[in-house]
Design a protein around this motif. Structure first.
Motif, PDB file in Angstrom:
ATOM      1  N   GLN A 168       0.827  -1.214   0.000  1.00  9.97           N
ATOM      2  CA  GLN A 168       0.000   0.000   0.000  1.00  9.97           C
ATOM      3  C   GLN A 168       0.858   1.260   0.000  1.00  9.97           C
ATOM      4  OE1 GLN A 168      -1.846  -1.582   3.419  1.00  9.97           O
ATOM      5  NE2 GLN A 168      -3.881  -1.721   2.513  1.00  9.97           N
ATOM      6  N   TRP A 169       1.946   1.257   0.781  1.00 10.82           N
ATOM      7  CA  TRP A 169       2.842   2.418   0.799  1.00 10.82           C
ATOM      8  C   TRP A 169       3.514   2.608  -0.555  1.00 10.82           C
ATOM      9  CZ3 TRP A 169       8.097   3.344   0.207  1.00 10.82           C
ATOM     10  CH2 TRP A 169       8.551   4.603   0.636  1.00 10.82           C
ATOM     11  N   LEU A 170       3.957   1.523  -1.169  1.00 13.54           N
ATOM     12  CA  LEU A 170       4.631   1.607  -2.463  1.00 13.54           C
ATOM     13  C   LEU A 170       3.701   2.125  -3.556  1.00 13.54           C
ATOM     14  CD1 LEU A 170       6.639  -1.728  -2.291  1.00 13.54           C
ATOM     15  CD2 LEU A 170       7.633   0.569  -2.357  1.00 13.54           C
ATOM     16  N   GLU A 171       2.405   1.858  -3.411  1.00 17.85           N
ATOM     17  CA  GLU A 171       1.443   2.331  -4.404  1.00 17.85           C
ATOM     18  C   GLU A 171       1.051   3.797  -4.194  1.00 17.85           C
ATOM     19  OE1 GLU A 171      -1.768  -0.413  -4.121  1.00 17.85           O
ATOM     20  OE2 GLU A 171      -0.627  -2.076  -4.992  1.00 17.85           O
ATOM     21  N   GLY A 172       1.410   4.371  -3.052  1.00 19.31           N
ATOM     22  CA  GLY A 172       1.071   5.759  -2.758  1.00 19.31           C
ATOM     23  C   GLY A 172       2.112   6.724  -3.292  1.00 19.31           C
ATOM     24  N   PRO A 173       1.912   8.026  -3.067  1.00 21.20           N
ATOM     25  CA  PRO A 173       2.824   9.033  -3.609  1.00 21.20           C
ATOM     26  C   PRO A 173       4.237   8.954  -3.046  1.00 21.20           C
ATOM     27  CG  PRO A 173       1.177  10.033  -2.149  1.00 21.20           C
ATOM     28  CD  PRO A 173       0.737   8.628  -2.397  1.00 21.20           C
ATOM     29  N   ASP A 174       4.367   8.670  -1.742  1.00 21.24           N
ATOM     30  CA  ASP A 174       5.710   8.549  -1.162  1.00 21.24           C
ATOM     31  C   ASP A 174       6.443   7.344  -1.733  1.00 21.24           C
ATOM     32  OD1 ASP A 174       5.340  10.800   0.368  1.00 21.24           O
ATOM     33  OD2 ASP A 174       4.753   9.695   2.173  1.00 21.24           O
ATOM     34  N   GLY A 175       5.726   6.230  -1.845  1.00 21.40           N
ATOM     35  CA  GLY A 175       6.334   5.038  -2.426  1.00 21.40           C
ATOM     36  C   GLY A 175       6.752   5.266  -3.868  1.00 21.40           C
ATOM     37  N   ALA A 176       5.889   5.922  -4.636  1.00 20.09           N
ATOM     38  CA  ALA A 176       6.206   6.199  -6.045  1.00 20.09           C
ATOM     39  C   ALA A 176       7.448   7.063  -6.165  1.00 20.09           C
ATOM     40  CB  ALA A 176       5.013   6.873  -6.720  1.00 20.09           C
ATOM     41  N   ALA A 177       7.590   8.045  -5.266  1.00 14.61           N
ATOM     42  CA  ALA A 177       8.774   8.913  -5.297  1.00 14.61           C
ATOM     43  C   ALA A 177      10.040   8.123  -5.005  1.00 14.61           C
ATOM     44  CB  ALA A 177       8.612  10.047  -4.287  1.00 14.61           C
ATOM     45  N   HIS A 178       9.959   7.179  -4.062  1.00 11.35           N
ATOM     46  CA  HIS A 178      11.133   6.360  -3.745  1.00 11.35           C
ATOM     47  C   HIS A 178      11.467   5.401  -4.880  1.00 11.35           C
ATOM     48  CE1 HIS A 178      10.606   7.988   0.270  1.00 11.35           C
ATOM     49  NE2 HIS A 178      11.761   7.458   0.612  1.00 11.35           N
ATOM     50  N   LEU A 179      10.471   4.793  -5.493  1.00  9.46           N
ATOM     51  CA  LEU A 179      10.730   3.890  -6.609  1.00  9.46           C
ATOM     52  C   LEU A 179      11.410   4.629  -7.756  1.00  9.46           C
ATOM     53  CD1 LEU A 179       7.366   1.909  -6.548  1.00  9.46           C
ATOM     54  CD2 LEU A 179       9.634   0.957  -6.043  1.00  9.46           C
ATOM     55  N   GLN A 180      10.972   5.850  -8.023  1.00  6.20           N
ATOM     56  CA  GLN A 180      11.607   6.634  -9.070  1.00  6.20           C
ATOM     57  C   GLN A 180      13.046   6.981  -8.687  1.00  6.20           C
ATOM     58  OE1 GLN A 180       9.781  10.402  -9.947  1.00  6.20           O
ATOM     59  NE2 GLN A 180      11.293  10.924 -11.516  1.00  6.20           N
ATOM     60  N   ALA A 181      13.233   7.397  -7.432  1.00  7.92           N
ATOM     61  CA  ALA A 181      14.576   7.768  -6.982  1.00  7.92           C
ATOM     62  C   ALA A 181      15.527   6.578  -7.029  1.00  7.92           C
ATOM     63  CB  ALA A 181      14.508   8.344  -5.566  1.00  7.92           C
ATOM     64  N   TRP A 182      15.052   5.407  -6.628  1.00  3.11           N
ATOM     65  CA  TRP A 182      15.900   4.215  -6.708  1.00  3.11           C
ATOM     66  C   TRP A 182      16.268   3.901  -8.160  1.00  3.11           C
ATOM     67  CZ3 TRP A 182      12.010   1.597  -2.951  1.00  3.11           C
ATOM     68  CH2 TRP A 182      12.356   1.907  -1.630  1.00  3.11           C
ATOM     69  N   SER A 183      15.321   4.069  -9.070  1.00  2.00           N
ATOM     70  CA  SER A 183      15.602   3.842 -10.489  1.00  2.00           C
ATOM     71  C   SER A 183      16.696   4.786 -10.966  1.00  2.00           C
ATOM     72  CB  SER A 183      14.336   4.046 -11.325  1.00  2.00           C
ATOM     73  OG  SER A 183      13.307   3.154 -10.943  1.00  2.00           O
ATOM     74  N   VAL A 184      16.626   6.040 -10.542  1.00  2.00           N
ATOM     75  CA  VAL A 184      17.638   7.029 -10.914  1.00  2.00           C
ATOM     76  C   VAL A 184      19.005   6.647 -10.352  1.00  2.00           C
ATOM     77  CG1 VAL A 184      18.368   9.426 -10.606  1.00  2.00           C
ATOM     78  CG2 VAL A 184      15.993   8.909 -11.158  1.00  2.00           C
TER      79      VAL A 184
END
Length: 225
Positions: A168-184
């Motif tokens: 649920q956290w990963l699907e939210g805005p904070d999770g999305a920001a972290h997933l993008q940052a990790w990709s970067v």
């Protein structure tokens, strides 16, 4: 690489990448290092006790004793190669016919905290590596390290309360920001390891897009963590 907002939980982890060309495959060695607030002896049960693992990594069947075998809910299984309590855990991660080595080291710091170093070595199909780079394999471990930090009271270098990265956290805005940052971050590591900029950028975007469409999660982790 794409600019992202500073995220303290992302910056609390240090990353390194080694790449070796092997014909139709690429051998990658991913390393994540961070400082956790507990001492090695306090952290050790969270790595080898099945009831503790269930709280931050997922349900595990089998034995995490030296020579024992284990199995996760997602089908990953393996064998424990070496246990040096409370400092070193070496095992294999076996899935799709491959047996990838994984090593976790816990080294004590002078202030009573622990330097954790996780290294996962794996073979990635050339086609998958050209598309995603190392990020698709690395983000699983980013989530695992964050979950461990959440369970153990956080990183010693980051005073904020670390959220548990549930689905649920990963699907939210904070999770999305972290997933993008990790990709970067992993695209930057690919660039440092010798991947050309266009390929690293392509891998960053493909990994970020895949995470948005189907957020990864730890095997067997419940929404409550």
């Amino acid at each position: 690489m794409t600019d992202t907002e500073p995220l303290p939980f992302v910056e609390a982890v240090r990353r390194s990448l080694e790449i070796e060309e092997r014909g139709a495959h690429v051998r990658t060695a991913l390393t994540l290092t961070c400082n956790l607030a507990l001492a090695p002896a306090q952290l050790w049960p969270l790595l080898v006790d099945r009831s503790e693992l269930a709280h931050w990594y997922g349900q595990l069947n089998g034995s995490l004793s030296e020579g024992g075998r284990y199995r996760l809910a997602d089908g990953t299984q393996g064998q424990v190669l070496e246990l040096v309590e409370p400092h070193k855990l070496s095992l294999t991660c076996e899935k799709d016919g491959e047996a990838d080595p994984l090593q976790i080291r816990l080294d004590p710091e002078d202030d009573g905290t622990t330097s954790l170093r996780l290294t996962h070595t794996t073979l990635i199909d050339r086609e998958d590596f050209d598309r995603y780079g190392p990020g698709a394999a690395a983000i699983h471990w980013e989530i695992a390290v964050m979950a461990l930090a959440s369970r153990t009271g956080g990183w010693s270098t980051c005073g904020d309360c670390v959220p548990m990265p549930t689905p649920q956290w990963l699907e939210g805005p904070d999770g999305a920001a972290h997933l993008q940052a990790w990709s970067v971050r992993w695209a930057a590591e690919a660039l440092a390891a010798g991947v050309d900029e266009a390929s690293a950028r392509r891998g960053e975007l493909a990994t970020s897009r895949a995470c948005q469409e189907d957020p990864p999660a730890m095997a067997g982790m419940t929404p409550e963590g």
